[in-house]
Design a protein around this motif. Sequence first.
Motif, PDB file in Angstrom:
ATOM      1  N   GLN A 163       0.834  -1.204   0.000  1.00 51.51           N
ATOM      2  CA  GLN A 163       0.000   0.000   0.000  1.00 51.51           C
ATOM      3  C   GLN A 163       0.877   1.266   0.000  1.00 51.51           C
ATOM      4  N   ASN A 164       2.159   1.077   0.294  1.00 50.75           N
ATOM      5  CA  ASN A 164       3.084   2.225   0.298  1.00 50.75           C
ATOM      6  C   ASN A 164       3.635   2.454  -1.109  1.00 50.75           C
ATOM      7  N   GLN A 165       3.577   3.713  -1.541  1.00 47.19           N
ATOM      8  CA  GLN A 165       4.080   3.999  -2.891  1.00 47.19           C
ATOM      9  C   GLN A 165       5.568   3.676  -3.024  1.00 47.19           C
ATOM     10  N   GLY A 166       6.299   3.855  -1.898  1.00 47.87           N
ATOM     11  CA  GLY A 166       7.736   3.556  -1.930  1.00 47.87           C
ATOM     12  C   GLY A 166       8.005   2.102  -2.257  1.00 47.87           C
ATOM     13  N   VAL A 167       7.050   1.235  -1.942  1.00 45.40           N
ATOM     14  CA  VAL A 167       7.183  -0.188  -2.278  1.00 45.40           C
ATOM     15  C   VAL A 167       6.616  -0.445  -3.680  1.00 45.40           C
ATOM     16  N   GLN A 168       5.497   0.192  -3.986  1.00 48.48           N
ATOM     17  CA  GLN A 168       4.829  -0.043  -5.292  1.00 48.48           C
ATOM     18  C   GLN A 168       5.653   0.432  -6.492  1.00 48.48           C
ATOM     19  N   PHE A 169       6.213   1.636  -6.361  1.00 45.50           N
ATOM     20  CA  PHE A 169       6.746   2.292  -7.546  1.00 45.50           C
ATOM     21  C   PHE A 169       7.916   1.553  -8.217  1.00 45.50           C
ATOM     22  N   PRO A 170       8.899   1.068  -7.439  1.00 42.49           N
ATOM     23  CA  PRO A 170       9.992   0.357  -8.130  1.00 42.49           C
ATOM     24  C   PRO A 170       9.491  -0.882  -8.883  1.00 42.49           C
ATOM     25  N   ILE A 171       8.456  -1.531  -8.323  1.00 45.84           N
ATOM     26  CA  ILE A 171       7.917  -2.729  -8.992  1.00 45.84           C
ATOM     27  C   ILE A 171       7.171  -2.301 -10.261  1.00 45.84           C
ATOM     28  N   ALA A 172       6.366  -1.246 -10.126  1.00 43.43           N
ATOM     29  CA  ALA A 172       5.609  -0.746 -11.285  1.00 43.43           C
ATOM     30  C   ALA A 172       6.564  -0.257 -12.378  1.00 43.43           C
ATOM     31  N   LYS A 173       7.645   0.394 -11.967  1.00 44.68           N
ATOM     32  CA  LYS A 173       8.595   0.914 -12.959  1.00 44.68           C
ATOM     33  C   LYS A 173       9.282  -0.235 -13.698  1.00 44.68           C
ATOM     34  N   ALA A 174       9.672  -1.268 -12.933  1.00 42.21           N
ATOM     35  CA  ALA A 174      10.315  -2.424 -13.575  1.00 42.21           C
ATOM     36  C   ALA A 174       9.344  -3.083 -14.554  1.00 42.21           C
ATOM     37  N   TYR A 175       8.059  -3.105 -14.193  1.00 42.24           N
ATOM     38  CA  TYR A 175       7.046  -3.693 -15.080  1.00 42.24           C
ATOM     39  C   TYR A 175       6.956  -2.894 -16.389  1.00 42.24           C
ATOM     40  N   ALA A 176       6.947  -1.566 -16.256  1.00 49.09           N
ATOM     41  CA  ALA A 176       6.866  -0.719 -17.462  1.00 49.09           C
ATOM     42  C   ALA A 176       8.108  -0.925 -18.332  1.00 49.09           C
ATOM     43  N   GLN A 177       9.266  -1.020 -17.697  1.00 52.01           N
ATOM     44  CA  GLN A 177      10.510  -1.248 -18.454  1.00 52.01           C
ATOM     45  C   GLN A 177      10.454  -2.598 -19.170  1.00 52.01           C
ATOM     46  N   MET A 178       9.898  -3.587 -18.466  1.00 52.13           N
ATOM     47  CA  MET A 178       9.806  -4.938 -19.045  1.00 52.13           C
ATOM     48  C   MET A 178       8.904  -4.950 -20.283  1.00 52.13           C
ATOM     49  N   ARG A 179       7.761  -4.242 -20.180  1.00 52.54           N
ATOM     50  CA  ARG A 179       6.836  -4.244 -21.321  1.00 52.54           C
ATOM     51  C   ARG A 179       7.495  -3.629 -22.555  1.00 52.54           C
ATOM     52  N   ALA A 180       8.282  -2.573 -22.335  1.00 60.01           N
ATOM     53  CA  ALA A 180       8.966  -1.923 -23.467  1.00 60.01           C
ATOM     54  C   ALA A 180      10.030  -2.858 -24.055  1.00 60.01           C
ATOM     55  N   ALA A 181      10.805  -3.469 -23.173  1.00 59.80           N
ATOM     56  CA  ALA A 181      11.860  -4.380 -23.643  1.00 59.80           C
ATOM     57  C   ALA A 181      11.244  -5.564 -24.383  1.00 59.80           C
ATOM     58  N   GLU A 182      10.116  -6.046 -23.858  1.00 62.78           N
ATOM     59  CA  GLU A 182       9.447  -7.203 -24.468  1.00 62.78           C
ATOM     60  C   GLU A 182       8.996  -6.886 -25.898  1.00 62.78           C
ATOM     61  N   LEU A 183       8.504  -5.661 -26.100  1.00 64.49           N
ATOM     62  CA  LEU A 183       8.087  -5.270 -27.451  1.00 64.49           C
ATOM     63  C   LEU A 183       9.268  -5.302 -28.421  1.00 64.49           C
ATOM     64  N   LEU A 184      10.412  -4.870 -27.922  1.00 63.49           N
ATOM     65  CA  LEU A 184      11.602  -4.856 -28.776  1.00 63.49           C
ATOM     66  C   LEU A 184      12.092  -6.287 -29.053  1.00 63.49           C
ATOM     67  N   VAL A 185      11.980  -7.161 -28.054  1.00 65.81           N
ATOM     68  CA  VAL A 185      12.328  -8.575 -28.285  1.00 65.81           C
ATOM     69  C   VAL A 185      11.431  -9.126 -29.394  1.00 65.81           C
ATOM     70  N   HIS A 186      10.131  -8.843 -29.289  1.00 72.47           N
ATOM     71  CA  HIS A 186       9.186  -9.367 -30.287  1.00 72.47           C
ATOM     72  C   HIS A 186       9.475  -8.807 -31.680  1.00 72.47           C
ATOM     73  N   GLU A 187       9.848  -7.533 -31.735  1.00 74.79           N
ATOM     74  CA  GLU A 187      10.172  -6.933 -33.037  1.00 74.79           C
ATOM     75  C   GLU A 187      11.431  -7.587 -33.616  1.00 74.79           C
ATOM     76  N   GLY A 188      12.407  -7.827 -32.758  1.00 74.46           N
ATOM     77  CA  GLY A 188      13.628  -8.506 -33.206  1.00 74.46           C
ATOM     78  C   GLY A 188      13.312  -9.910 -33.709  1.00 74.46           C
ATOM     79  N   LEU A 189      12.455 -10.628 -32.990  1.00 76.07           N
ATOM     80  CA  LEU A 189      12.081 -11.990 -33.395  1.00 76.07           C
ATOM     81  C   LEU A 189      11.332 -11.964 -34.731  1.00 76.07           C
ATOM     82  N   ARG A 190      10.447 -10.992 -34.848  1.00 75.95           N
ATOM     83  CA  ARG A 190       9.676 -10.892 -36.103  1.00 75.95           C
ATOM     84  C   ARG A 190      10.617 -10.703 -37.280  1.00 75.95           C
TER      85      ARG A 190
END
Length: 383
Positions: A276-303
Amino acid sequence: MRDMHAEIRDEVNKLCARFPGEYWRKLDAARGYPTEFVQALTQAGYLGALIPEEYGGAGLPLSAASAILETIHHAGSNAAACHAQMYIMGTILRHGSEAQKRHYLPKIATGELRLQAFGVTEPTSGTDTTSLRTFARKEGDKYIVNGQKVWTSRAEHSDLMLLLARTTPKDQTAKRTEGLSTFIVDMKSSLGKGLTIRPIRSMMNHNSTEVFFDNMEVPAENLVGVEGRGFKYILDGMNAERLLIASESIGDTKWFIEKATAYANSRVVFGRPIGQNQGVQFPIAKAYAQMRAAELLVHEGLRKFDAGEHCGEEANMAKMLAADCAWAAAEACIQTHGGFGFAEEYDVERKFREARLYQVAPISTNLILSYVAEHVLGMPRSY
Ligand SMILES: Cc1cc2nc3c(=O)[nH]c(=O)nc-3n(C[C@H](O)[C@H](O)[C@H](O)COP(=O)(O)OP(=O)(O)OC[C@H]3O[C@@H](n4cnc5c(N)ncnc54)[C@H](O)[C@@H]3O)c2cc1C
């Protein structure tokens, strides 16, 4: 991309469920090799995924291999013990003779022959591959090999090694990338006859070794392709390797994020979930956003790879961004777990150590940035 391989993901998940955290923890403590896990993957045909059907493999595209490796890492398992088997064979497939392909590929597909060892890195030359010193001198119908490799993963658990050695001294070639050749080394028959393997104990369980060649004989018929062109052959396989390692890092990131989120939701401190603390939520949320971007690039490379298009830019950047997001997620996960992040039974500290490797190997972040600066942006070569 995801839906295309949903069935593979389901099956790989079922397989990995047979190898829970406890299995990996025990191996980690003993620095043991996951023989049963690798056998299960081999029997299910996953390690032969990229071998064409005419040579006994599944003939699947790189995107399928990516789905397999990502799922293994997402499930908390580790494909490092065997991932190279998937892509090293690409050098034989693309540049080997028909006789080599018929001899080796079907046996690699069934697991009768393990091609897990890739001998490129040397202690003195490091990333400067064309300065490597291991030398293969031709004598009649064989080559005599002298030199040393370092960080050769899985050498003790492989039947064959794909070896990069000099066949012409660097100062006698027109270009530094010439005069290097690729060989298939039969490690089992060479062991004790010019070949010595010494394990390196490292931060994580990676079965890495130092390999020494002292007048080791390799039959001339084990040369892959044309003598002197080996560096190009190895480069040809690198985009596939980068995209597959990136897929593993994406899988690691998902594991860390799920683990961190579950703990953040269940751990109650000061009368409320720590999540419930943003200090705990934010690093996890940020890593998730970074992962989604990286994943798109992996998929583009695979394509692009699967369409036969050049994907050096995507493969390199995907590998870097995926390794970075895995590390961001690892950091967030261990921090979310507080003290328990350091307890072995949570598996977080083990995955934390394992995930760190991919900012260094098989190619370090700096060298990827150099590639982008030079080959994508057109700046001068910096080294
Ligand atoms: C666990 C593990 C397993 C491995 N498995 C294998 C394997 O199976 N087969 C194999 O052949 N190799 C393997 N490697 C080797 C790996 O590919 C290398 O460690 C990696 O490429 C970096 O090379 P190096 O260690 O020689 O570092 P170096 O080349 O000595 O570089 C050290 C640091 O300097 C930086 N650097 C160097 N030159 C430059 C430059 N021009 N500009 C900016 N920065 C620079 C690098 O980015 C790096 O951070 C493995 C390594 C590890 C740790």
